[in-house]
Design a protein around this motif. Structure first.
Motif, PDB file in Angstrom:
ATOM      1  N   ASP A  80      -9.145  -9.189   8.841  1.00 16.52           N
ATOM      2  CA  ASP A  80      -9.438  -7.765   8.959  1.00 16.52           C
ATOM      3  C   ASP A  80      -9.882  -7.220   7.597  1.00 16.52           C
ATOM      4  OD1 ASP A  80      -9.604  -5.269  10.169  1.00 16.52           O
ATOM      5  OD2 ASP A  80      -7.563  -4.742   9.588  1.00 16.52           O
ATOM      6  N   GLY A  81     -10.983  -6.506   7.585  1.00 17.25           N
ATOM      7  CA  GLY A  81     -11.526  -5.959   6.344  1.00 17.25           C
ATOM      8  C   GLY A  81     -12.652  -6.786   5.752  1.00 17.25           C
TER       9      GLY A  81
ATOM     10  N   ARG B  78      -0.395  -6.430   6.977  1.00 12.76           N
ATOM     11  CA  ARG B  78      -0.977  -7.417   7.896  1.00 12.76           C
ATOM     12  C   ARG B  78       0.027  -7.918   8.930  1.00 12.76           C
ATOM     13  NH1 ARG B  78      -6.100  -9.079   7.102  1.00 12.76           N
ATOM     14  NH2 ARG B  78      -7.060  -8.265   5.218  1.00 12.76           N
TER      15      ARG B  78
ATOM     16  N   SER C   5      -3.027 -11.366  15.014  1.00 11.18           N
ATOM     17  CA  SER C   5      -4.213 -10.680  15.521  1.00 11.18           C
ATOM     18  C   SER C   5      -4.993 -10.132  14.331  1.00 11.18           C
ATOM     19  CB  SER C   5      -3.814  -9.541  16.476  1.00 11.18           C
ATOM     20  OG  SER C   5      -3.011  -8.593  15.788  1.00 11.18           O
ATOM     21  N   LYS C   6      -6.175  -9.578  14.600  1.00 11.92           N
ATOM     22  CA  LYS C   6      -7.028  -8.965  13.577  1.00 11.92           C
ATOM     23  C   LYS C   6      -7.246  -9.916  12.404  1.00 11.92           C
ATOM     24  CE  LYS C   6      -5.669  -4.214  14.711  1.00 11.92           C
ATOM     25  NZ  LYS C   6      -5.105  -2.947  14.196  1.00 11.92           N
TER      26      LYS C   6
END
Length: 941
Positions: A551-552, A198, A547-548
């Protein structure tokens, strides 16, 4: 003579006895030295053959050898398992033991739960000595010590009289390496780079061990060290305030929906909601650095005398920040304005599942940080003196300290911003709702000052541990060994608290400044709806540094948001009024939160070992009795209650009584703890064990500290309430029993099953009674033993199997380790009977598949625990941590006998870590912390 002086004299006398044994003249053995040379050389050769562990199978073999020959119920992890698995610390090394589950901090293991028993119910020792902990309670934080620094981890699930008391759950002993076990000059080291998915950062991790033997094999020196640094990132959704129809509450955990579009919430426009009262999204980035070392010097001039001096040091620091945004979805009495929602969608059960809020709704921007700087160290000396063939005397003395340095370093900062609209949709089928902010937050928007709290709790723990014990092994008798000894442990744990006096001083655009008669510059005050706030300058903000986000995790989540520059924010407060900022925002010592608790435990034990036959079957019986006397001293500061005078409304007159004064309280208790461990050899490879004992766990330190809380508003029996600590509150006691059957199929193979029960007689809880204290009548609440206890019962099954003799090449390198634990608990208290112990998973299992053939070693491990109780009384009902499983792997290849290349990975499946309130569709916490991959090399010379 004062009680404190008496305790120190007892300690001094025992230490003198220990040191006399440690420094016993070696001349007593000189005459026997030459005659002992051949025995010594043979013994050391045998010892090296046994101790040296290389390869996965060998590590399993060594662990099973120790387990099979133990008298009590024990599980063991040896160095090979620790060193060649991606276990960053001791908690992660222990998680694969049957009956053990762990808690995680940012994805990294931290604390252990043994058979459902967590904080305060387990005791940690190092080389048999009690180890200081920087925890503010009795728990030990296993993330502070690197796994490479230890040789063996032994989990004693059934007690012996020789083992330290205080753990209803277990005693966990950490064994470091001994120099004379090396067999000669040894130099090993490893280095790896750790990639975190990450953050995309790569950080170093290195360890080394060097040791040698001198003076014809009688003197050994060993040094080990480990260093690691990494940045962990976890993305989190948090929520609080769920509607619970069982509570019949209509003004909390509901949402006001403006159905008639008049801009207000009428009495018939409050509806039960699946959308919680608070929603938070967080990004946490934490830089964690761990440095540790051990040093040991061992001297054994002959087989009748041995002296070992050893030490351990570990420093573990975490320095990170939690960047957070928060949505307030219900009306708070301290927040201007009522959230007005429109466009409501109702689910089948009548709860609101989707809404929209317009007209400049508020969004909170938060920064939180709780850095840790912990130091743990221990120094000790151990002497073994073989007086004769039958008698052995052992003396041991040690000192350990642990400290968490924090004088107000924790930060909790809240600012208030405003957007055009917020849409929340919990009708998507995902774990967490879709949240859309329009526009998304950025550093150029207006934010108003609201809350700035600085806190910190500094903890220091110091332990002196001295013991003398003897073993008598008669040449021909009905018993094989008699052990008895004395132990004195003095532990002093102190705490200092720091906090801001008024974190809200700059909230509400100067309201509190005016109330406290501070002059201020109001030029930056702005209004937004019902809010009036100081506008924080843009120089105090930083753009998003991640960022992101999440995520997931399926769904629509907020875009990354800005953070604070704390120093710039404090400078802005000082520009408004420096005195107000320095007196109310900058942390200061909270004397009422400072205390020191000292426990002096004097212990004597005796245990008898009998080895005979029963119906032609060999058995071993260990009978023990351990008696301890605990003296507690609690020192701190409380308010001057004796000076309180009440007015005609029953309220205290003036504030002079709020000044703190030093107080000191003493207490003591004594306990006798019997134990029995029975081992019957049904065959050479089949063992039946039966264990029974009385055990105890000492009270939580919060019960012992000298604190007082007064409540003149919420009276009971017409009296104001006084809540205080109690230094002589007795420990929790339990009777426990184990029954196990163990089949040692081969050197590296075993099938075992066991049943256990713990009957806890009572818990410590705070309850009250009317009485007179400090010169007035109060309803006095103090900790005491409750009339209710609980029963914990369970089963463990473990199967280790090497396929070396069952399969042909190349599949003969395969093997597996499987274990399953079932634990159940039932409170006697009818109010809690439907709930299990906190942090206890009813079901847990571990599965490891390994391959070891020639130069190749590989392992794949899955660790799983079922749901566990987080809080018995959360907002909306009990909250739970959902079931969690983690897949780890490692592979290594020996280029030659000196160099090995390896790769490791943890959390390969990138599992979510989450929890809920009362029912799984009310998620109150969900965390994603990514995968870690490491590549490195290991050398052996």
């Amino acid at each position: 003579m004062s009680q404190g002086t008496f305790r120190y004299h007892k300690l001094a006398q025992l230490v003198m006895l220990v040191m006399l044994a440690i420094l016993a003249p070696q001349q007593a053995f000189a005459a026997d030295a030459d005659s002992d040379k051949q025995k010594q050389k043979k013994a050391k050769t045998e010892q090296v053959e046994k101790i040296q562990v290389t390869g996965i199978r060998s590590s399993i073999k060594e662990a099973l050898f120790i387990k099979q020959n133990a008298v009590s119920v024990i599980d063991v992890v040896v160095a090979e398992d620790i060193g060649k698995f991606p276990d960053e610390n001791l908690a992660e090394a222990l998680q694969r033991v049957p009956g053990i589950t762990i808690t995680r901090n940012g994805g990294e293991g931290q604390n252990v739960i043994v058979r459902g028993m967590g904080e305060g119910y387990n005791v940690t020792t190092i080389n048999g000595r009690k180890l200081a902990s920087e925890s503010s309670g009795r728990d030990f934080n296993y993330d502070t010590i690197a796994s490479e620094l230890v040789n063996t981890l032994a989990v004693y699930k059934s007690p012996e009289a020789r083992l330290i008391e205080g753990g209803i759950g277990a005693v966990i002993d950490v064994q470091t390496r001994k120099p004379l076990d090396l067999g000669g000059f040894t130099l090993t080291g490893s280095a790896k780079g750790i990639y975190e998915s990450r953050t995309s950062d790569v950080h170093p991790h290195a360890s080394m061990l060097v040791g040698d033997i001198y003076q014809d094999g009688s003197l050994g020196v060993l040094l080990s060290a480990a260093y690691s640094r990494k940045t962990l990132r976890n993305d989190t959704y948090e929520a609080a305030g769920f509607y619970d129809p069982a509570e019949n509450v209509t003004d909390e955990a509901t949402i006001g929906v403006d159905q008639n579009k008049d801009g207000n919430i009428g009495p018939n426009e409050l509806f039960p909601s699946k959308i919680p009262g608070y929603i938070y999204f967080s990004n946490e980035q934490d830089v964690r650095e761990r440095t540790g070392a051990t040093l040991a010097v061992q001297y054994q001039p002959n087989d009748r005398f041995e002296l070992l001096v050893d030490g351990l040091y570990s420093r573990y620091t975490t320095d990170g920040a939690k960047y957070q945004i928060g949505l307030v979805n219900y009306d708070e009495s301290w927040t201007p304005g009522t959230p007005v929602f429109t466009d409501a969608v109702f689910g089948e059960d009548g709860r609101v599942v989707s809404v929209k809020q317009s007209n400049k709704p508020m969004v909170e921007l938060l920064n939180l940080s709780e850095p840790r700087q912990t130091d743990t160290w221990m120094m000790g000396a151990n002497s073994k003196w073989q007086l004769s063939e039958q008698w052995q005397l052992v003396a041991d003395v040690s000192h350990s300290e642990a400290q968490d340095k924090n004088d107000g370093d924790n930060k909790f900062i809240v600012a208030r911003g405003f957007v055009d609209s917020i849409a929340i949709n919990y009708n998507t089928g995902n774990k967490i709702p879709d949240v859309v902010l329009a526009p998304e937050l950025n550093a150029n928007q207006n934010f108003g000052a609201h809350y700035s709290r600085n806190t910190g709790t500094g903890v220091k723990d110091s332990i002196d541990d001295a013991k003398v014990f003897a073993e008598f092994a008669p040449a021909d008798s009905w018993f094989s060994k008699l052990e008895f000894g004395l132990n004195y442990v003095r532990q002093e744990k102190s705490q200092q608290q720091y906090a801001s006096k008024n974190p809200s001083m700059f909230s509400r655009g100067g309201y509190y400044l005016t109330q406290n008669k501070f002059a201020f510059d109001s030029s930056t005050v702005f209004k937004q709806g019902d809010f009036e706030l100081f506008k924080i300058p843009q120089s105090a903000f930083r753009p998003a540094n991640f960022s992101k986000f999440l995520d997931g995790e399926p769904g629509i989540h907020p875009a990354p948001w800005p953070s604070f520059d704390y120093d710039a924010l404090l400078a802005y407060y000082r520009s408004i009024n420096a005195d107000a900022a320095n007196l109310n925002i900058v942390p200061s010592l909270n004397q009422a939160g400072a205390f020191t608790i000292t426990e002096a435990v004097s212990t004597a034990y005796i245990q008898l070992k009998i080895e005979q036959e029963l119906a032609g079957l060999p058995y071993m019986l260990n009978l023990g009795l351990r008696g301890s006397q605990t003296a507690v001293s609690s020192d701190g500061f409380v308010q001057d209650l004796a000076s309180i005078r009440l007015d005609d409304k029953g309220q205290p007159i003036g504030n002079a009584w709020r000044q703190t004064t030093p107080v000191s309280h003493d207490g003591d208790y004594s306990k006798i703890l019997p134990s029995l461990n029975f081992k019957l050899n049904l065959r050479d490879d089949l063992l039946l064990r039966l264990s029974a004992a009385k055990v105890m766990s000492r009270p939580n330190l919060d019960y012992l500290k000298p604190w007082v809380a007064l409540d003149f508003t919420n009276r009971k029996n017409g009296l104001p309430q006084l809540t205080t600590g109690q230094p002589d509150v007795p420990p929790e006691l339990a009777n426990q029993a184990d029954l196990t059957l163990e089949w040692y199929i081969a050197d590296s193979s075993q099938l075992a099953g066991g049943l256990f029960i713990k009957d806890i007689q009572s818990f410590i809880e705070t309850s009250g009674v009317a009485g007179n204290d400090y010169g007035s009548a109060y309803y006095i609440n103090k900790p005491k033993n409750s009339p209710y206890g609980a029963k914990v019962k369970g089963a463990e099954i473990a199967w280790s199997q090497s396929l070396e003799q069952l399969l042909s090449a190349p599949f003969d390198g395969l093997g597996f380790q499987l274990n399953y634990t079932w634990v159940d608990s039932e409170y006697d208290d009818p109010k809690r009977r439907h709930l299990p112990f906190q942090d206890m998973s009813k079901n847990a299992y571990n599965a490891v598949i390994y391959y070891e053939k020639d130069a190749l070693q590989a392992r794949l491990a899955y660790n799983w625990r079922g749901k566990s109780l987080r809080l018995a009384e959360d907002w909306g009902g009990p909250s739970w941590i959902a079931a969690y499983g983690q897949l780890d792997a490692s592979v290594s290849y020996d280029l030659n006998k000196h160099l090995t290349l390896f790769a490791e990975a943890s959390n390969l499946s990138n599992e979510r870590y989450w929890g809920y309130v009362k029912q799984p569709d009310q998620v109150n916490w969900l965390e994603r912390f990514g995968t870690q991959v490491a590549v490195g090399a290991r050398g052996n010379f």
